[in-house]
Write an enzyme that holds these catalytic residues in place. Structure first.
Site, PDB file in Angstrom:
ATOM      1  N   CYS A  37      -4.439  -2.424 -36.011  1.00 60.77           N
ATOM      2  CA  CYS A  37      -4.836  -1.322 -35.126  1.00 60.77           C
ATOM      3  C   CYS A  37      -5.356  -1.957 -33.845  1.00 60.77           C
ATOM      4  CB  CYS A  37      -5.867  -0.425 -35.800  1.00 60.77           C
ATOM      5  SG  CYS A  37      -7.329  -1.315 -36.410  1.00 60.77           S
ATOM      6  N   ARG A  82      -1.012   5.316 -27.616  1.00 60.25           N
ATOM      7  CA  ARG A  82      -1.449   3.931 -27.405  1.00 60.25           C
ATOM      8  C   ARG A  82      -0.353   2.959 -27.836  1.00 60.25           C
ATOM      9  NH1 ARG A  82      -7.246   2.756 -29.839  1.00 60.25           N
ATOM     10  NH2 ARG A  82      -7.009   0.868 -28.569  1.00 60.25           N
TER      11      ARG A  82
END
Length: 276
Positions: A234, A179
């Site tokens: 995050c 990611r």
């Protein structure tokens, strides 16, 4: 100073008057599952903290997928939970680590000092054969209000400056490498990472759900000077809190969480993302 307590410690102190247990079980794919799991089984006397309702606020244009609650809202929740000035709070989740860490960071942000995560969560507790219950505690509410906030929240403007090198410090992306590199993105509308961010996956702090030992965490972050101001993020400000706990365990003093994280960053159309 540690932010972690072992299952054995909690078992020995479970009946102590000043120990309060906070159940943070949650499932990001089904917001009702956490409470259902709590109702099915939990550590005796544990109070339930809902990540979506108690530890987050309403989603809006900016602020990310799990905006933090206001100071007043969080204090009201802690008062309803019976947290006093001398209360020691032990937070746990199913064993993932992230939800308990979110509770710990949020508690510290709003001035609660004696808050710890249960190492290994409910999984470690059950592996030791310690008792479980379906009974919900009778709670005596509190009027305690912490004196003030800690400087551990990174605001959007600070992150913007870090992304272009106009602020002293280091930006850490806590998501998995794929990611971070933009190879795939299962949730957000854009893929990649905030420019200038390094990648330290949050799961790298854990082994079988347990935090690495202090010397292992020191080794994991050894390329970063302990005096460097660090901001962790995050996708939505939850798993980054595991890096927050790990960095504090490793001796880093200036650690902040960008609560809105990547989902807040990309809510501003003009913000670039990087895949290098």
């Amino acid at each position: 100073m540690t932010l972690i307590r072992e299952a054995e410690w909690l078992y020995r102190h479970l009946s102590d008057e000043h120990v309060l247990v906070m159940d943070c079980q949650f499932d990001l794919s089904n917001e009702n599952k956490g409470r259902e799991r709590y109702q099915k089984e939990h550590i005796p006397s544990a109070v339930y903290a809902d990540i979506g309702k108690d530890l987050s606020s309403e989603v809006s244009e900016h602020g990310g997928r799990h905006p933090i609650p206001s100071r007043e809202a969080f204090i009201r929740f802690m008062q309803r939970s019976g947290v006093n000035q001398d209360t020691i709070v032990i937070a746990y989740d199913g064993g993932e680590g992230a939800f308990a860490a979110r509770f710990l960071w949020l508690s510290q942000l709003y001035g609660y000092e004696q808050v710890y995560v249960l190492n290994g969560g409910l999984k470690a507790w059950k592996e030791q054969g310690y008792p479980l219950t379906v009974d919900e505690p009778v709670i005596k509410s509190s009027a305690y209000r912490p004196a003030g906030n800690k400087d551990i929240l990174a605001f959007y403007e600070e992150v913007k400056e870090l992304s272009i090198g106009q602020r002293k410090g280091l930006l850490i992306d806590s998501r998995e490498e794929a990611r971070y590199k933009g190879l795939y993105e299962p949730i957000d509308t854009k893929s990649g990472h905030i420019p200038n961010a390094l990648n330290y996956e949050w799961m790298g702090n854990l082994a079988d759900g347990l935090y690495l030992e202090k010397n292992q965490l020191i080794s994991r972050f050894q390329e970063i000077n302990t005096k460097t101001p660090i901001t962790v993020y995050c996708g939505s400000g939850i798993t980054a809190c595991v890096n927050y706990v790990a960095l504090k365990q490793a001796g880093y003093q200036e650690v902040k969480v960008y609560a809105g994280s990547f989902s807040d960053w990309i809510s501003y159309d003009e913000n670039p993302v990087d895949t290098k």
